[in-house]
Design an enzyme around this catalytic site. Structure first.
Site, short mmCIF file in Angstrom:
data_model
loop_
_atom_site.label_atom_id
_atom_site.label_comp_id
_atom_site.label_asym_id
_atom_site.label_seq_id
_atom_site.Cartn_x
_atom_site.Cartn_y
_atom_site.Cartn_z
N HIS A 51 0.86 -1.18 0.00
CA HIS A 51 0.00 0.00 0.00
C HIS A 51 0.91 1.24 0.00
O HIS A 51 2.03 1.19 0.51
CB HIS A 51 -0.82 -0.07 1.29
N ASP A 67 3.15 -4.26 8.06
CA ASP A 67 1.93 -3.46 7.92
C ASP A 67 0.76 -4.42 8.15
O ASP A 67 0.42 -5.22 7.28
CB ASP A 67 1.92 -2.85 6.52
N GLN A 99 -4.53 -5.01 7.23
CA GLN A 99 -5.57 -5.92 6.74
C GLN A 99 -5.55 -7.28 7.43
O GLN A 99 -6.23 -8.20 6.99
CB GLN A 99 -5.43 -6.11 5.22
N LYS A 146 -10.14 -0.56 11.09
CA LYS A 146 -10.26 -1.76 10.26
C LYS A 146 -10.55 -3.00 11.12
O LYS A 146 -10.71 -4.10 10.62
CB LYS A 146 -9.00 -1.97 9.43
N CYS A 190 -5.00 2.63 -3.41
CA CYS A 190 -3.72 3.15 -2.88
C CYS A 190 -2.57 2.18 -3.13
O CYS A 190 -1.67 2.04 -2.28
CB CYS A 190 -3.82 3.48 -1.40
N1 C6P Z 1 -6.34 0.60 3.04
C1 C6P Z 1 -8.23 0.24 1.57
O1 C6P Z 1 -9.34 0.51 1.13
P1 C6P Z 1 -4.87 3.88 7.37
O2 C6P Z 1 -5.41 4.77 6.28
O3 C6P Z 1 -3.65 4.49 8.01
O4 C6P Z 1 -5.89 3.45 8.34
O5 C6P Z 1 -4.41 2.52 6.65
C2 C6P Z 1 -3.52 2.57 5.58
C3 C6P Z 1 -3.29 1.21 5.01
C4 C6P Z 1 -2.04 0.64 5.14
N2 C6P Z 1 -1.79 -0.60 4.69
C5 C6P Z 1 -2.73 -1.35 4.12
C6 C6P Z 1 -2.40 -2.73 3.65
C7 C6P Z 1 -4.02 -0.82 3.93
O6 C6P Z 1 -4.95 -1.56 3.35
C8 C6P Z 1 -4.30 0.49 4.38
C9 C6P Z 1 -5.65 1.11 4.14
C10 C6P Z 1 -7.69 1.05 2.73
O7 C6P Z 1 -7.55 -0.68 1.11
C11 C6P Z 1 -7.78 2.53 2.46
S1 C6P Z 1 -6.74 3.04 1.14
#
Ligand code: C6P
Length: 415
Positions: free
Chosen positions: A132, A209, A212, A235, A373
């Site tokens: 991401h 990371d 997910q 999440k 993203c």
């Molecule tokens: N992905 C998706 O729709 P934040 O925004 O900080 O809570 O998470 C960022 C992020 C980082 N790593 C991974 C693997 C992610 O999936 C995400 C967030 C969302 O896939 C929003 S772009």
């Protein structure tokens, strides 16, 4: 919660779980809401909504700052939440849990503190092709500042990490491996423990990371052996604006501070500041107290249901969805890794994913369409965008059937 606990030991009582999520009762365009955008953010159970309401109506005060009773209660709840998070990911010590805004801030914190201190000209940071932007851009910013460079481990056409290629990238210049636990596009579950083993053998730390992963499987940072693990509260059924950075204590102790301000200091003079011990050193300013309390309620909820049971249920649902989607003419799944969790990305003939998303919305079905993203990954897949259905513990086979029927209609409209 009582409804959930009364479910048979192994199966998930999804009908009861759905009752805990008030938002799922609504209709969209006259159709029952089918919420399949859980990788973007999850819905919140009543227990989380109640915890937020209770905090603001009964306990609201600043933490670690007041001598009055309310402040004491808010501080106790805030500190107890840190212990809940520690247990949730099996960290060795609650001081290894730093509250941040989300995964993105957690990764930026590591890049701007550990990274600035430890990465120099000519050094390398190893990522994967499926990251991401939140696990690419912070490292890119650091590399530009330091004259370091990113190395990228490739994936197979099925969306699996090429572990052999990742290993080949590790060398004396490698300062860090930063990798997603689960891909938000492919659903691939990466072999983190194996990656850590390869990196550790060369003295290289690993950041994971976990955005997910945490809502979909048990996570044990000590078993994984990673050095940093970041995730977002929203999440995992919690509020937005709160997240967690886990860091191994020796690393967190040695790193410079991130932001400066109240709550993180030992003493301040105009000449010099000393800092508070872990984890407060990294928590400058009034924290997101309500968010932390809401996150603790969310963790309580998912652990009450049982992460093992959630994982088993979602795996079954994901397998069901995979074979049901295969029946939609012209649909191609992007991401067919053997170990996959809760995410199904696809393209449908020449139909633009945004058109798919818009038509599905008219049927009450919420999915995400776009690059998610992950622009470098889209380039690797050879598509500008995908449509993505992502699952959570409250989704059902019936909802997958609704998705599939709606996609069949999309296919007919664009034939
Ligand atoms: N992905 C998706 O729709 P934040 O925004 O900080 O809570 O998470 C960022 C992020 C980082 N790593 C991974 C693997 C992610 O999936 C995400 C967030 C969302 O896939 C929003 S772009």
């Amino acid at each position: 919660m009582a409804s959930v606990v009364s479910a048979p030991r192994d199966a998930l009582n999804v009908a009861a779980i759905r009752q805990d999520f008030p938002i799922l009762r609504q209709r969209v365009h006259g159709k029952p809401l089918v919420y399949l955008d859980n990788a973007a953010t999850t819905q919140k159970p009543q227990a989380v909504i109640d915890a937020l309401q209770r905090y603001y109506s009964e306990e609201n005060a600043n933490v670690h700052r007041g001598v009055h009773s309310l402040s004491g209660r808010a501080t106790d709840a805030y500190d107890a939440a840190r212990e809940d998070v520690r247990r949730f990911i099996n960290a060795a010590d609650a001081r290894e849990i730093v509250f941040v805004r989300g995964t993105t801030e957690g990764i930026n914190l590591v890049a701007q503190t550990w990274g600035r201190a430890r990465v120099g000209a000519g050094d390398e940071i190893v990522l994967t092709e499926m990251e991401h932007h939140s696990n690419i851009v912070p490292w890119q910013i650091l590399c530009e500042e330091k004259g370091a460079r990113l190395r990228v481990a490739p994936i197979t056409d099925a969306g699996e990490l090429r572990l052999d290629e990742l290993e080949r990238l590790l060398n004396a210049r490698t300062r860090l491996v930063a990798v997603a636990h689960v891909s938000n596009v492919l659903g691939t579950v990466n072999p983190v423990a194996e990656i850590v083993r390869l990196a550790r053998a060369r003295g290289i730390p690993v950041l994971v990371d976990g955005a997910q992963a945490v809502a979909h499987m048990p996570v044990d940072v000590q078993a994984l052996g990673c050095d940093f693990y970041a995730f977002s509260g929203h999440k995992v059924l919690g509020p937005t604006g709160i997240g967690v950075l886990y860091g191994r204590r020796e690393l967190l102790e040695a790193m410079p501070v991130y932001q400066g301000g109240g709550g993180q200091i030992g003493s301040v003079t105009f000449d010099r500041t000393t800092y508070a011990p872990l984890p407060y050193k990294y928590e400058a300013g009034t924290p997101n107290i309500a968010g932390v309390i809401g996150l603790a309620a969310a963790i309580d909820y998912v652990t009450g249901v049982g992460l093992d049971r959630i994982a088993a249920y979602e795996r079954d649902l994901c397998a069901y969805a995979t074979s049901a989607l295969a029946d939609v003419p012209g649909l191609r799944l992007t991401g067919t890794a053997r170990d996959r969790a809760s995410v199904l990305s696809f393209v449908l003939g020449d139909v633009h994913p945004h058109d798919i998303g818009t038509i599905l919305d008219r049927e009450g079905v919420a999915i995400r369409a776009g690059h998610h993203c992950c622009q470098p990954l889209m380039r690797r897949l050879g598509v500008p965008a995908t449509a993505r259905a992502s699952l959570a513990l409250y989704n059902t086979r019936q909802e997958i059937d609704t998705l599939v029927a709606a996609l069949q209609r999309v296919g007919e409209v664009f034939e």
